[in-house]
Design a protein around this motif. Sequence first.
Motif, PDB file in Angstrom:
ATOM      1  N   LEU A 101      -5.081  17.540 -23.391  1.00  0.00           N
ATOM      2  CA  LEU A 101      -6.114  18.572 -23.449  1.00  0.00           C
ATOM      3  C   LEU A 101      -7.482  17.962 -23.156  1.00  0.00           C
ATOM      4  O   LEU A 101      -7.807  16.901 -23.681  1.00  0.00           O
ATOM      5  N   LEU A 102      -8.267  18.623 -22.344  1.00  0.00           N
ATOM      6  CA  LEU A 102      -9.598  18.101 -22.034  1.00  0.00           C
ATOM      7  C   LEU A 102     -10.521  18.148 -23.245  1.00  0.00           C
ATOM      8  O   LEU A 102     -11.317  17.244 -23.468  1.00  0.00           O
ATOM      9  N   VAL A 103     -10.409  19.214 -24.020  1.00  0.00           N
ATOM     10  CA  VAL A 103     -11.216  19.357 -25.229  1.00  0.00           C
ATOM     11  C   VAL A 103     -10.261  19.574 -26.402  1.00  0.00           C
ATOM     12  O   VAL A 103      -9.672  20.645 -26.527  1.00  0.00           O
ATOM     13  N   PRO A 104     -10.085  18.559 -27.231  1.00  0.00           N
ATOM     14  CA  PRO A 104      -9.143  18.713 -28.342  1.00  0.00           C
ATOM     15  C   PRO A 104      -9.692  19.687 -29.379  1.00  0.00           C
ATOM     16  O   PRO A 104     -10.867  19.666 -29.703  1.00  0.00           O
ATOM     17  N   ARG A 105      -8.817  20.518 -29.890  1.00  0.00           N
ATOM     18  CA  ARG A 105      -9.182  21.461 -30.942  1.00  0.00           C
ATOM     19  C   ARG A 105      -8.852  20.838 -32.293  1.00  0.00           C
ATOM     20  O   ARG A 105      -7.978  19.979 -32.411  1.00  0.00           O
ATOM     21  N   GLN A 106      -9.528  21.303 -33.297  1.00  0.00           N
ATOM     22  CA  GLN A 106      -9.383  20.755 -34.638  1.00  0.00           C
ATOM     23  C   GLN A 106      -7.937  20.813 -35.127  1.00  0.00           C
ATOM     24  O   GLN A 106      -7.421  19.829 -35.664  1.00  0.00           O
ATOM     25  N   PHE A 107      -7.267  21.940 -34.932  1.00  0.00           N
ATOM     26  CA  PHE A 107      -5.899  22.071 -35.433  1.00  0.00           C
ATOM     27  C   PHE A 107      -4.983  21.034 -34.795  1.00  0.00           C
ATOM     28  O   PHE A 107      -4.253  20.324 -35.482  1.00  0.00           O
ATOM     29  N   ARG A 108      -5.015  20.942 -33.472  1.00  0.00           N
ATOM     30  CA  ARG A 108      -4.097  20.022 -32.786  1.00  0.00           C
ATOM     31  C   ARG A 108      -4.418  18.562 -33.089  1.00  0.00           C
ATOM     32  O   ARG A 108      -3.511  17.750 -33.272  1.00  0.00           O
ATOM     33  N   ALA A 109      -5.708  18.225 -33.118  1.00  0.00           N
ATOM     34  CA  ALA A 109      -6.095  16.845 -33.415  1.00  0.00           C
ATOM     35  C   ALA A 109      -5.657  16.460 -34.823  1.00  0.00           C
ATOM     36  O   ALA A 109      -5.078  15.391 -35.038  1.00  0.00           O
ATOM     37  N   SER A 110      -5.906  17.338 -35.775  1.00  0.00           N
ATOM     38  CA  SER A 110      -5.505  17.056 -37.156  1.00  0.00           C
ATOM     39  C   SER A 110      -3.988  17.027 -37.305  1.00  0.00           C
ATOM     40  O   SER A 110      -3.443  16.169 -38.005  1.00  0.00           O
ATOM     41  N   LEU A 163      -6.173  20.371 -44.583  1.00  0.00           N
ATOM     42  CA  LEU A 163      -7.169  21.417 -44.858  1.00  0.00           C
ATOM     43  C   LEU A 163      -7.893  21.820 -43.575  1.00  0.00           C
ATOM     44  O   LEU A 163      -8.202  23.006 -43.380  1.00  0.00           O
ATOM     45  N   ALA A 164      -8.155  20.855 -42.691  1.00  0.00           N
ATOM     46  CA  ALA A 164      -8.782  21.178 -41.407  1.00  0.00           C
ATOM     47  C   ALA A 164      -7.861  22.054 -40.563  1.00  0.00           C
ATOM     48  O   ALA A 164      -8.322  22.971 -39.878  1.00  0.00           O
ATOM     49  N   MET A 165      -6.564  21.784 -40.623  1.00  0.00           N
ATOM     50  CA  MET A 165      -5.601  22.617 -39.904  1.00  0.00           C
ATOM     51  C   MET A 165      -5.645  24.043 -40.432  1.00  0.00           C
ATOM     52  O   MET A 165      -5.700  25.004 -39.662  1.00  0.00           O
ATOM     53  N   PHE A 166      -5.640  24.172 -41.763  1.00  0.00           N
ATOM     54  CA  PHE A 166      -5.678  25.510 -42.351  1.00  0.00           C
ATOM     55  C   PHE A 166      -6.994  26.214 -42.023  1.00  0.00           C
ATOM     56  O   PHE A 166      -7.009  27.420 -41.771  1.00  0.00           O
ATOM     57  N   GLU A 167      -8.077  25.458 -42.016  1.00  0.00           N
ATOM     58  CA  GLU A 167      -9.383  26.048 -41.697  1.00  0.00           C
ATOM     59  C   GLU A 167      -9.355  26.712 -40.318  1.00  0.00           C
ATOM     60  O   GLU A 167      -9.820  27.838 -40.153  1.00  0.00           O
ATOM     61  N   GLU A 168      -8.788  26.023 -39.334  1.00  0.00           N
ATOM     62  CA  GLU A 168      -8.720  26.630 -38.005  1.00  0.00           C
ATOM     63  C   GLU A 168      -7.761  27.821 -37.985  1.00  0.00           C
ATOM     64  O   GLU A 168      -8.029  28.822 -37.322  1.00  0.00           O
ATOM     65  N   LEU A 169      -6.644  27.709 -38.695  1.00  0.00           N
ATOM     66  CA  LEU A 169      -5.744  28.867 -38.781  1.00  0.00           C
ATOM     67  C   LEU A 169      -6.472  30.072 -39.385  1.00  0.00           C
ATOM     68  O   LEU A 169      -6.307  31.204 -38.925  1.00  0.00           O
ATOM     69  N   ALA A 170      -7.279  29.830 -40.400  1.00  0.00           N
ATOM     70  CA  ALA A 170      -8.026  30.920 -41.039  1.00  0.00           C
ATOM     71  C   ALA A 170      -9.052  31.515 -40.071  1.00  0.00           C
ATOM     72  O   ALA A 170      -9.249  32.736 -40.053  1.00  0.00           O
ATOM     73  N   TRP A 171      -9.693  30.663 -39.250  1.00  0.00           N
ATOM     74  CA  TRP A 171     -10.638  31.186 -38.244  1.00  0.00           C
ATOM     75  C   TRP A 171      -9.899  32.097 -37.274  1.00  0.00           C
ATOM     76  O   TRP A 171     -10.383  33.155 -36.913  1.00  0.00           O
ATOM     77  N   LYS A 174      -9.186  35.465 -38.811  1.00  0.00           N
ATOM     78  CA  LYS A 174     -10.357  36.342 -38.882  1.00  0.00           C
ATOM     79  C   LYS A 174     -10.646  37.001 -37.532  1.00  0.00           C
ATOM     80  O   LYS A 174     -11.153  38.109 -37.473  1.00  0.00           O
ATOM     81  N   ASP A 175     -10.339  36.292 -36.452  1.00  0.00           N
ATOM     82  CA  ASP A 175     -10.615  36.805 -35.104  1.00  0.00           C
ATOM     83  C   ASP A 175      -9.566  37.784 -34.610  1.00  0.00           C
ATOM     84  O   ASP A 175      -9.799  38.523 -33.666  1.00  0.00           O
ATOM     85  N   LYS A 176      -8.384  37.794 -35.228  1.00  0.00           N
ATOM     86  CA  LYS A 176      -7.274  38.621 -34.730  1.00  0.00           C
ATOM     87  C   LYS A 176      -6.626  39.356 -35.887  1.00  0.00           C
ATOM     88  O   LYS A 176      -6.949  39.130 -37.048  1.00  0.00           O
ATOM     89  N   GLU A 177      -5.713  40.180 -35.549  1.00  0.00           N
ATOM     90  CA  GLU A 177      -4.934  40.890 -36.572  1.00  0.00           C
ATOM     91  C   GLU A 177      -3.701  40.056 -36.910  1.00  0.00           C
ATOM     92  O   GLU A 177      -2.781  39.971 -36.110  1.00  0.00           O
ATOM     93  N   GLY A 178      -3.673  39.449 -38.038  1.00  0.00           N
ATOM     94  CA  GLY A 178      -2.506  38.688 -38.467  1.00  0.00           C
ATOM     95  C   GLY A 178      -2.583  37.209 -38.139  1.00  0.00           C
ATOM     96  O   GLY A 178      -3.490  36.749 -37.446  1.00  0.00           O
ATOM     97  N   TRP A 179      -1.634  36.467 -38.648  1.00  0.00           N
ATOM     98  CA  TRP A 179      -1.578  35.025 -38.451  1.00  0.00           C
ATOM     99  C   TRP A 179      -0.871  34.712 -37.136  1.00  0.00           C
ATOM    100  O   TRP A 179       0.164  35.289 -36.840  1.00  0.00           O
ATOM    101  N   HIS A 180      -1.425  33.778 -36.397  1.00  0.00           N
ATOM    102  CA  HIS A 180      -0.812  33.324 -35.139  1.00  0.00           C
ATOM    103  C   HIS A 180      -0.772  31.799 -35.177  1.00  0.00           C
ATOM    104  O   HIS A 180      -1.804  31.157 -35.243  1.00  0.00           O
ATOM    105  N   VAL A 181       0.411  31.242 -35.147  1.00  0.00           N
ATOM    106  CA  VAL A 181       0.570  29.787 -35.218  1.00  0.00           C
ATOM    107  C   VAL A 181       0.852  29.236 -33.846  1.00  0.00           C
ATOM    108  O   VAL A 181       1.622  29.764 -33.099  1.00  0.00           O
TER     109      VAL A 181
END
Length: 181
Positions: A101-110, A163-171, A174-181
């Motif tokens: 990935l060119l820009v790593p996201r918090q969930f994947r990096a953690s 906790l960082a992984m969960f933080e991104e999941l929670a974000w 909030k942006d969508k309807e329901g949990w998306h993993v």
Amino acid sequence: KLGQRACAATELEFDEIHLDDSRIVGKLRQGWAINRAVLNYSRIPVGGIALGIARSGVEAGLNWLAQQPHLLERQSIQLEIADIVGQLSSLRATLWQHASLLVPRQFRASAAKVQAGDLVVEVCQRMMQLVGPEAIAHGPIEKAWRDARLNQIYEGTNQINRLAMFEELAWRYKDKEGWHV
């Protein structure tokens, strides 16, 4: 430190330091955001370091076991070796995927750092158990286990990374309807 003793660690203490505003990196009160972005880039390579440490311990164990044909004839040991090598292969694929990935996201990096940190300790410990008391005398296996343990701690402990992984999941939630993993 338990392992990686060749890497110096030093405590710095700053007392009554004044910085001119021109010396501040980023904006005031944005230090954590900058730190998080840096950690997103550094956690995947830390996973790679962990993988390399585990690989060296496993290879040292396999080289020792190769000199013990009576042990390698046991199906239980063959199954254990196949499982260990399979776990390392899976971790390598995960790290390559996240590193691409060119820009790593918090969930994947953690997630990559947590998986690598935990798995390499487990793999090195399993190899030590296979080799038995010789693992202590056979330095590279025992050293790999000690070195692997530090990967669960730096770049944020694995608990902080979870906790960082969960933080991104929670974000995302909030942006969508329901949990998306």
